[in-house]
Design an enzyme around this catalytic site. Structure first.
Site, PDB file in Angstrom:
ATOM      1  N   ASN A 134      -8.343  36.716 -41.291  1.00  0.00           N
ATOM      2  CA  ASN A 134      -7.845  35.378 -41.608  1.00  0.00           C
ATOM      3  C   ASN A 134      -8.734  34.297 -41.000  1.00  0.00           C
ATOM      4  O   ASN A 134      -9.545  34.570 -40.114  1.00  0.00           O
ATOM      5  CB  ASN A 134      -6.399  35.251 -41.115  1.00  0.00           C
ATOM      6  CG  ASN A 134      -5.516  34.542 -42.109  1.00  0.00           C
ATOM      7  OD1 ASN A 134      -5.976  33.633 -42.797  1.00  0.00           O
ATOM      8  ND2 ASN A 134      -4.260  34.935 -42.174  1.00  0.00           N
ATOM      9  N   HIS A 135      -8.525  33.070 -41.422  1.00  0.00           N
ATOM     10  CA  HIS A 135      -9.414  31.943 -41.114  1.00  0.00           C
ATOM     11  C   HIS A 135     -10.075  32.001 -39.739  1.00  0.00           C
ATOM     12  O   HIS A 135      -9.393  32.024 -38.709  1.00  0.00           O
ATOM     13  CB  HIS A 135      -8.620  30.630 -41.202  1.00  0.00           C
ATOM     14  CG  HIS A 135      -8.200  30.301 -42.590  1.00  0.00           C
ATOM     15  ND1 HIS A 135      -6.891  30.110 -42.954  1.00  0.00           N
ATOM     16  CD2 HIS A 135      -8.928  30.140 -43.713  1.00  0.00           C
ATOM     17  CE1 HIS A 135      -6.821  29.840 -44.241  1.00  0.00           C
ATOM     18  NE2 HIS A 135      -8.041  29.855 -44.731  1.00  0.00           N
ATOM     19  N   GLY A 136     -11.383  31.985 -39.740  1.00  0.00           N
ATOM     20  CA  GLY A 136     -12.144  31.830 -38.501  1.00  0.00           C
ATOM     21  C   GLY A 136     -12.150  33.048 -37.606  1.00  0.00           C
ATOM     22  O   GLY A 136     -12.637  32.964 -36.473  1.00  0.00           O
TER      23      GLY A 136
END
Ligand SMILES: CC(C)(COP(=O)(O)OP(=O)(O)OC[C@H]1O[C@@H](n2cnc3c(N)ncnc32)[C@H](O)[C@@H]1OP(=O)(O)O)[C@@H](O)C(=O)NCCC(=O)NCCS
Length: 216
Positions: A134-136
């Protein structure tokens, strides 16, 4: 990029926030002829998940003509795994990779995975079916993420970390290199893991300890 006629229509199954993330990445990836959504909740049918991404009933999604692919966009790991099995007749599981993710050429990515914006997946890393990065999040070299696991936003895994099936590595947590997160285990948000996390256990804190001790 494939010619439009060769690209499948993508059905994003799960018309919630996580579905929006998946559909957005799918649109930006250019890998699909069209992106639609579906959900078991009839209240969502007839609406839009994102502008231009309609939410269809399961019957409508199953009847779409031509090549179809399915991405199960449900954050809960066991539920995502079970829905993928139930929806197998609609089409093969599609992996979605956001164009602003960095995925090493030697990384091996299974079917039905989601790799969102600003993630790094390092050389020789492996993701099993339906895994989420997931994001980042950072999944460094030689990590092995088993099927249906979720590496939450901003988590950082050092080299050669192993994450077991359907485990959750919480947002912003850190796992030192060579460690193992057990199958079905949960590492709490913001934790720093310094030793192996047993199967099915929930640990949190810095350094990470069993939840009851972490909150004492
Ligand atoms: C660790 C976790 C699983 C615990 O969830 P839970 O079992 O519902 O626990 P509760 O919220 O009831 O909290 C129980 C205790 O642990 C503490 N606690 C909860 N999460 C914690 C964390 N991440 N770090 C440290 N302590 C934590 C709480 O303060 C509480 O302490 P108390 O008993 O002294 O009041 C959860 O808080 C967590 O961090 N999940 C990861 C979420 C995530 O990253 N999701 C990704 C979304 S994309």
């Amino acid at each position: 990029m494939s010619a439009p006629s060769e690209r499948p229509v993508l059905i994003v199954f799960g018309a919630g926030g996580h579905g929006r993330v998946a559909a957005d990445a799918a649109l930006l990836s250019g890998a699909f002829a069209r992106v639609v959504a579906s959900d078991r909740n009839p209240a969502t049918w007839g609406g839009e998940l994102l502008p231009g991404v309609p939410v269809l009933s399961i019957d409508e999604a199953s009847a779409l003509p031509g090549l179809r692919a399915v991405h199960v966009a449900i954050g809960n790991n066991p539920v995502r795994r079970d829905e993928a099995a139930r929806l197998a007749s609609i089409g093969p599981l599609a992996t979605i990779i956001h164009p602003h993710a960095s995925v090493a050429a030697s990384a091996r990515i299974g079917p039905g995975c989601l790799i969102t914006a600003q993630c790094v997946v390092g050389p020789m890393a492996e993701l099993g079916a339906g895994a989420i990065v997931n994001h980042g999040a950072v999944v460094d070299h030689d990590c092995h993420i088993a099927a249906w696991a979720h590496i939450a936003p901003g988590a950082r895994l050092g080299g050669a970390v192993q994450v077991g099936e359907a485990a959750l590595v919480g947002a912003g947590s850190t796992v030192l290199r060579n460690l193992r997160v057990g199958a079905g285990a949960t590492l709490g948000a913001g934790a720093v893991l310094l030793q192996d996390l047993p199967d099915g256990a929930a640990w949190a804190g810095v350094p990470a300890r069993p939840l009851a001790q972490a909150s004492a």
